[in-house]
Motif scaffolding. Sequence first.
Motif: not given
Length: 302
Positions: A282-302
């Motif tokens: 679980r650790a790989g995909p779940v945490n990988g997608f969590t950080f990617m989603a966070y960073e992507a969202t921050m890029r979109m709303i900057e």
Amino acid sequence: MSTEQKKANQTAKELFAGCVGGIVQVLTGQPFDTVKVRLQTQPDQYKNMVDCVKKTINNEGFRGFYKGALTPLIGIGACVSIQFSVLEATKRHFIKQNASRNQQNPSQLSYTQMFLSGSASGVANGILSGPIEHVRSRLQIQARSNTPGSYAGPIDFFKRVYSQHGIPGIYKGQLITFVREFGGYGIYFMTYEALMARQMRIQQTNKRSDVAGWMQCVFGACSGYALWTVMYPVDAIKSKIQTDSFVASERKYKGILDCVRKVFATDGVMGFYRGFVTTMLRAGPVNGFTFMAYEATMRMIE
């Protein structure tokens, strides 16, 4: 825009991006978490991960893996929001501190500063994650919700537990939760921030958005592996204490140390690692997608 308005605006963005990351985390990780908790707390019912998956599907269908998901879907979004906003606020504090010491590159945090930033986010997160994980664990170990004494859902759980045991009942296992959050999130965010800082130096950039999304995903996965490799035994103890009886005379464990002693006496070291393979899958995909989603969202709303 004033400095205070800019700070408030930045915090709001971090909270929103963290919420998105949290929702992604629950949707991708809940089935793995259900199997993990059942293996940790019901060792006599399942031979291993595969047996747990088979029995869950046969007895409850695929929906069985998402028992107790409503509370974390709402709550973990809030938790991850808090994690990232406290992380970034603490990082800014250390950057300001470095600047006051005339450090050549104030934004380059030490490993200790990265760890403490993550630990601060974990402690803040623990205030919510404690009761959220408590109700999720209780619902996850129920084979069916219509059996006598079972909880109909998270609202029923909170109503009944609060009426019978008050706030201490809701926050059962909170001390061990704080121990896990302090150490776990210190390791978690230190790993991610160190990998990101290294990659930004390689690319000679000061912008996090210049780091490719797939790399952020890999760094997030590595962070998840680091956290669980170190903290899994603590999480196992937390699950056992949270799902133990509310009535003192009926409890298997008197406290944290008693739980450690009894688990070791009964099952040895491996008793602390039941469900570990499921968690690492679980650790790989779940945490990988969590950080990617966070960073992507921050890029979109900057």
